[in-house]
Design a protein around this motif. Structure first.
Motif, PDB file in Angstrom:
ATOM      1  N   TYR A 201       0.832  -1.203   0.000  1.00  0.00           N
ATOM      2  CA  TYR A 201       0.000   0.000   0.000  1.00  0.00           C
ATOM      3  C   TYR A 201       0.863   1.248   0.000  1.00  0.00           C
ATOM      4  O   TYR A 201       2.051   1.229   0.291  1.00  0.00           O
ATOM      5  CB  TYR A 201      -0.923   0.028   1.223  1.00  0.00           C
ATOM      6  CG  TYR A 201      -0.201   0.259   2.547  1.00  0.00           C
ATOM      7  CD1 TYR A 201      -0.058   1.543   3.059  1.00  0.00           C
ATOM      8  CD2 TYR A 201       0.339  -0.807   3.259  1.00  0.00           C
ATOM      9  CE1 TYR A 201       0.613   1.763   4.264  1.00  0.00           C
ATOM     10  CE2 TYR A 201       1.000  -0.595   4.452  1.00  0.00           C
ATOM     11  CZ  TYR A 201       1.130   0.679   4.961  1.00  0.00           C
ATOM     12  OH  TYR A 201       1.799   0.891   6.132  1.00  0.00           O
TER      13      TYR A 201
ATOM     14  N   VAL B 105     -10.032   4.733   0.736  1.00  0.00           N
ATOM     15  CA  VAL B 105      -9.289   3.537   0.330  1.00  0.00           C
ATOM     16  C   VAL B 105      -9.576   3.276  -1.140  1.00  0.00           C
ATOM     17  O   VAL B 105     -10.745   3.189  -1.545  1.00  0.00           O
ATOM     18  CB  VAL B 105      -9.692   2.318   1.180  1.00  0.00           C
ATOM     19  CG1 VAL B 105      -8.965   1.063   0.679  1.00  0.00           C
ATOM     20  CG2 VAL B 105      -9.365   2.554   2.649  1.00  0.00           C
TER      21      VAL B 105
ATOM     22  N   MET C 191      -6.632  -1.756   7.151  1.00  0.00           N
ATOM     23  CA  MET C 191      -7.292  -0.687   7.893  1.00  0.00           C
ATOM     24  C   MET C 191      -6.982  -0.780   9.382  1.00  0.00           C
ATOM     25  O   MET C 191      -6.719   0.243  10.035  1.00  0.00           O
ATOM     26  CB  MET C 191      -8.804  -0.741   7.657  1.00  0.00           C
ATOM     27  CG  MET C 191      -9.224  -0.389   6.229  1.00  0.00           C
ATOM     28  SD  MET C 191     -11.001  -0.625   5.933  1.00  0.00           S
ATOM     29  CE  MET C 191     -11.703   0.662   6.982  1.00  0.00           C
TER      30      MET C 191
ATOM     31  N   HIS D 270     -14.729   3.956   0.495  1.00  0.00           N
ATOM     32  CA  HIS D 270     -14.086   2.931  -0.332  1.00  0.00           C
ATOM     33  C   HIS D 270     -14.423   3.161  -1.794  1.00  0.00           C
ATOM     34  O   HIS D 270     -15.597   3.305  -2.170  1.00  0.00           O
ATOM     35  CB  HIS D 270     -14.543   1.534   0.095  1.00  0.00           C
ATOM     36  CG  HIS D 270     -13.955   1.093   1.394  1.00  0.00           C
ATOM     37  ND1 HIS D 270     -12.818   0.314   1.483  1.00  0.00           N
ATOM     38  CD2 HIS D 270     -14.323   1.351   2.674  1.00  0.00           C
ATOM     39  CE1 HIS D 270     -12.530   0.099   2.754  1.00  0.00           C
ATOM     40  NE2 HIS D 270     -13.424   0.712   3.500  1.00  0.00           N
TER      41      HIS D 270
END
Length: 397
Positions: free
Chosen positions: A9, A21, A91, A101
């Motif tokens: 990430y 995200v 998360m 999201h």
């Protein structure tokens, strides 16, 4: 049992800001979202994660890995639940209890799974060129077998043919996308294919509580607009908040091909939770019209993004939305002030807005006549000229 490794990430944007995200499509990496992130990270903490085996050449956060170990979930291989669980671990690792999201293609399927099974972790949901179900399963299982046996290059031509419309031409960008695609670990790609093959999220769509934006490419053959329509209809049928936007001139990778349009749609959807923004955007569209606001949104840059947010919340959300004056009166005041101050472009825009707000041509004429007494004859005369041009264009001259 699957590894408890975190997905690879990258996080950017201000600490403490609301988190977004981003999940990418099969065969791409986090850079698919580069154009959107330039604006999102101005006021959001943006977390972009990689699918298993993807983004191998990316700079990764310390400790982050790309798990490509063989899946052990049975004959079906890795599942969307496995991918979604990886996002939940990420998360938790970042201390994010809930986030907006946004997912492209399979990234959207992962986001949908989260919204169905872990609604408390999803604030707003944006699904770009995605679907709750992508049959036939045999297509994905066949593709998984090919890449395991022959590598990523064996499917490049057939895959990229569906990503962009024939009119799209950006050789440098395409070369980078191809390089990224060929760098994907075949095992990781194959496992994601197996996850898609086994996925059918349709039975749970009615359980989604997050507001949903579905974005479809008008020329997308992989996930055509009908698939997004089905998803939106299912959420609405259960009383949920969902809307569909179809982007012209875009195929499957609409976030790349029509990046400005997709960015504008995402910003408007995600910003709706910001104080005053939803009310401001509603009033702004009602007064100025969708076409004008859409142009302003599409023209948003890293230089102007904060200003666009400011005028939406402050001018339209805090002032124009106040109950003390009706919109006809506000339009009359605005016309007089803009003309007196010599703001010709804004004045022309607000002549059209005044008509939308119910002012008649006779009333606009009275405002400009009144202007001549208090701001001067030359000012009024100039304003009459601009107003006449606008009224003629509107068929009222």
């Amino acid at each position: 049992m699957l590894s408890d490794h975190l997905p690879a990430y990258e996080a950017s944007g201000p600490d403490g800001a609301p988190v977004v995200v981003l999940g990418s499509s099969l065969g791409t990496d986090r850079h698919t979202w580069d154009e959107q992130v330039r604006l999102l990270e101005r006021r959001y903490r943006v977390v972009r994660y990689e699918l298993p085996g993807h983004g191998g050449s990316a700079t990764r956060a310390p400790g982050a890995t790309i798990p490509v170990e063989p899946a052990t979930t049975g004959a079906g291989g890795r599942t969307i639940a496995d991918l979604g669980s990886g996002v939940l671990r990420l998360m938790d690792h970042l201390g994010v209890p809930a986030a907006h999201h946004v997912g492209l293609s399979v990234g959207g399927m992962v986001a949908t799974w989260l919204a169905v099974h872990h609604p408390e972790r999803v604030n707003r949901l944006a699904l770009v060129c995605s679907s709750a179900h992508l049959p036939p399963a045999e297509k994905w299982l066949t593709r998984a077998a090919i890449v395991r046996e022959q590598g990523m290059g064996a499917i490049w031509e057939s895959v990229v043919a569906g990503w962009f419309t024939p009119a799209w031409h950006d050789p440098q960008r395409l070369a980078r996308i191809r390089e990224t695609f060929l760098a994907v670990e075949p095992e990781g790609y194959a496992q994601c294919c197996e996850a898609i093959a086994s996925t059918d999220l349709r039975p749970g769509l009615g359980d989604i509580t997050a507001p949903v934006l579905a974005v479809a490419g008008a020329e997308d053959r992989s996930t055509p607009p009908e698939m997004s329509e089905e998803l939106v209809a299912a959420v609405r049928a259960a009383g949920g908040d969902a809307r569909l936007e179809v982007v012209d001139g875009a195929a499957h990778l609409s976030a790349v091909q029509q990046s400005a349009t997709v960015t504008a749609l995402l910003l408007e959807h995600l910003d709706a939770d910001r104080a005053g923004h939803a009310a401001g955007m509603r009033v702004r569209r009602e007064v100025l019209g969708d076409a004008h606001v859409d142009r302003a949104q599409l023209g948003t840059t890293t230089l102007t993004v904060d200003f666009q947010d400011f005028i939406t919340r402050y001018a339209w959300g805090d002032v124009w939305a106040r109950p003390g004056l009706d919109r006809r009166t506000r339009s009359a005041i605005t016309l007089a002030l803009l003309a007196a101050l010599g703001h010709d472009g804004e004045f022309a825009m607000h002549v059209r807005a005044a008509l939308r707000n119910g002012l008649t041509v006779d009333e606009i004429r009275e405002v400009l006549l009144h202007l001549g007494v208090y701001a001067g004859i030359p000012v009024s005369n100039h304003a009459y000229g601009i107003a006449q041009r606008v009224l003629t264009e509107e068929g009222l001259g």
